[in-house]
Design an enzyme around this catalytic site. Structure first.
Site, PDB file in Angstrom:
ATOM      1  N   GLY A  68      36.728  54.640  31.501  1.00 46.21           N
ATOM      2  CA  GLY A  68      36.429  53.209  31.393  1.00 46.21           C
ATOM      3  C   GLY A  68      37.074  52.504  30.213  1.00 46.21           C
ATOM      4  N   SER A  69      38.212  53.002  29.733  1.00 50.58           N
ATOM      5  CA  SER A  69      38.848  52.290  28.610  1.00 50.58           C
ATOM      6  C   SER A  69      39.384  50.931  29.071  1.00 50.58           C
ATOM      7  CB  SER A  69      39.962  53.135  27.985  1.00 50.58           C
ATOM      8  OG  SER A  69      41.055  53.247  28.859  1.00 50.58           O
TER       9      SER A  69
ATOM     10  N   LEU B  99      40.263  52.830  49.335  1.00 53.75           N
ATOM     11  CA  LEU B  99      39.310  51.955  50.005  1.00 53.75           C
ATOM     12  C   LEU B  99      39.822  51.602  51.394  1.00 53.75           C
ATOM     13  CD1 LEU B  99      38.462  49.716  46.948  1.00 53.75           C
ATOM     14  CD2 LEU B  99      36.940  51.368  48.058  1.00 53.75           C
TER      15      LEU B  99
ATOM     16  N   ASN C 187      44.081  46.150  41.702  1.00 55.27           N
ATOM     17  CA  ASN C 187      44.137  47.545  41.241  1.00 55.27           C
ATOM     18  C   ASN C 187      45.115  47.691  40.071  1.00 55.27           C
ATOM     19  OD1 ASN C 187      43.671  50.433  41.367  1.00 55.27           O
ATOM     20  ND2 ASN C 187      45.687  50.642  42.309  1.00 55.27           N
TER      21      ASN C 187
ATOM     22  N   HIS D 239      47.461  50.580  38.084  1.00 58.01           N
ATOM     23  CA  HIS D 239      48.013  51.926  38.283  1.00 58.01           C
ATOM     24  C   HIS D 239      48.983  52.253  37.150  1.00 58.01           C
ATOM     25  CE1 HIS D 239      49.025  55.569  40.323  1.00 58.01           C
ATOM     26  NE2 HIS D 239      50.306  55.255  40.366  1.00 58.01           N
TER      27      HIS D 239
HETATM   28  C1  GAR Z   1      44.042  54.428  34.184  1.00 63.49           C
HETATM   29  O1  GAR Z   1      45.209  55.010  33.645  1.00 63.49           O
HETATM   30  C2  GAR Z   1      44.326  53.809  35.531  1.00 63.49           C
HETATM   31  O2  GAR Z   1      45.563  53.175  35.619  1.00 63.49           O
HETATM   32  C3  GAR Z   1      44.266  55.024  36.411  1.00 63.49           C
HETATM   33  O3  GAR Z   1      43.133  55.709  35.955  1.00 63.49           O
HETATM   34  C4  GAR Z   1      43.039  55.528  34.539  1.00 63.49           C
HETATM   35  C5  GAR Z   1      41.632  55.135  34.169  1.00 63.49           C
HETATM   36  O4  GAR Z   1      41.468  55.085  32.770  1.00 63.49           O
HETATM   37  N1  GAR Z   1      44.201  54.669  37.804  1.00 63.49           N
HETATM   38  C6  GAR Z   1      44.874  55.313  38.738  1.00 63.49           C
HETATM   39  O5  GAR Z   1      45.527  56.318  38.519  1.00 63.49           O
HETATM   40  C7  GAR Z   1      44.769  54.722  40.125  1.00 63.49           C
HETATM   41  N2  GAR Z   1      45.604  55.421  41.022  1.00 63.49           N
HETATM   42  P1  GAR Z   1      40.165  54.427  32.139  1.00 63.49           P
HETATM   43  O6  GAR Z   1      38.974  55.009  32.928  1.00 63.49           O
HETATM   44  O7  GAR Z   1      40.152  54.839  30.719  1.00 63.49           O
HETATM   45  O8  GAR Z   1      40.262  52.944  32.327  1.00 63.49           O
END
Ligand code: GAR
Length: 200
Positions: A19-20, A100, A114, A116
């Site tokens: 969740g950063s 989804l 989203n 990524h």
């Molecule tokens: C982030 O790097 C986001 O871009 C990625 O998960 C991480 C979550 O970090 N998402 C994906 O890879 C989607 N395919 P966080 O929980 O610290 O925000």
């Protein structure tokens, strides 16, 4: 005649982990940088630290895991129902690690965003930063990046791109230092993009 200020945009943020990026959104809402409020955080993982971040900000933090026996469409419909209850203007997938289906997306057409950690078309799915780092070590790429895009359908990390930014990979990088730089770009790009998109 004075124009009445529009109410802050209502965001429901879906997470699966640390969740950063959620935190970056919360901080930007709190500072007034983002004219929005996070009205709920929903996680499919009970252990997601992002849920704790939401609780610390007095924001409804809901754990909604998919039961093994439940069909994907039924789960997505229940997730949509849950999210819709918070009357979101936008759904933000900030580290949400489930695809989804139309059962969810059909409830919020054009309203699902989203994030990524790669450039459009590169490294869709999980572990995008690690896969980019490996590709760099094989001499295949010199940079990776971050993108923010709309989610119109079940495509994996694909859809109309709202913003993208390249992140160079340096000879002295470890996976950790690269990941750190990618995340810093994510935090800035996600907030910056939301700012543009939610403008009344
Ligand atoms: C982030 O790097 C986001 O871009 C990625 O998960 C991480 C979550 O970090 N998402 C994906 O890879 C989607 N395919 P966080 O929980 O610290 O925000």
């Amino acid at each position: 005649m004075s124009k009445r200020a529009s109410p802050p945009a209502r965001l429901v943020v879906l997470i699966s982990g640390h969740g950063s990026n959620l935190q970056a959104i919360l901080d930007a809402c709190a500072s007034g940088e983002l004219p929005a409020q996070v009205v709920a955080v929903i996680s499919n993982k009970s252990q997601a630290y992002g849920l704790e971040r939401a609780r610390q900000g007095d924001i409804p933090a809901v754990c909604h895991p998919k039961p093994k026996e439940q069909a994907r469409g039924a789960y997505d419909a229940s997730l949509a129902e849950l999210a819709a209850g918070y009357r979101p203007d936008w759904i933000v997938l900030a580290g949400w690690m489930r695809l989804l289906s139309p059962a969810f997306l059909g409830r919020f057409p054009g309203r699902v965003i989203n994030l990524h950690p790669a450039l459009p078309g590169a490294f869709p799915g999980t572990d995008a930063i690690a896969r980019a780092f490996e590709a760099y070590r094989r001499g295949e790429i010199e940079h990776t990046g971050v993108m923010v895009h709309l989610v119109p359908d079940e495509g994996v990390d694909s859809g109309p791109v709202l913003a993208q930014e390249a992140v160079p990979i340096l000879a002295e990088d470890s996976l950790d230092t690269l990941a750190e730089r990618v995340h810093a770009v994510e935090h800035r790009l996600l907030v910056g993009t939301l700012k543009v998109v939610i403008k009344p």
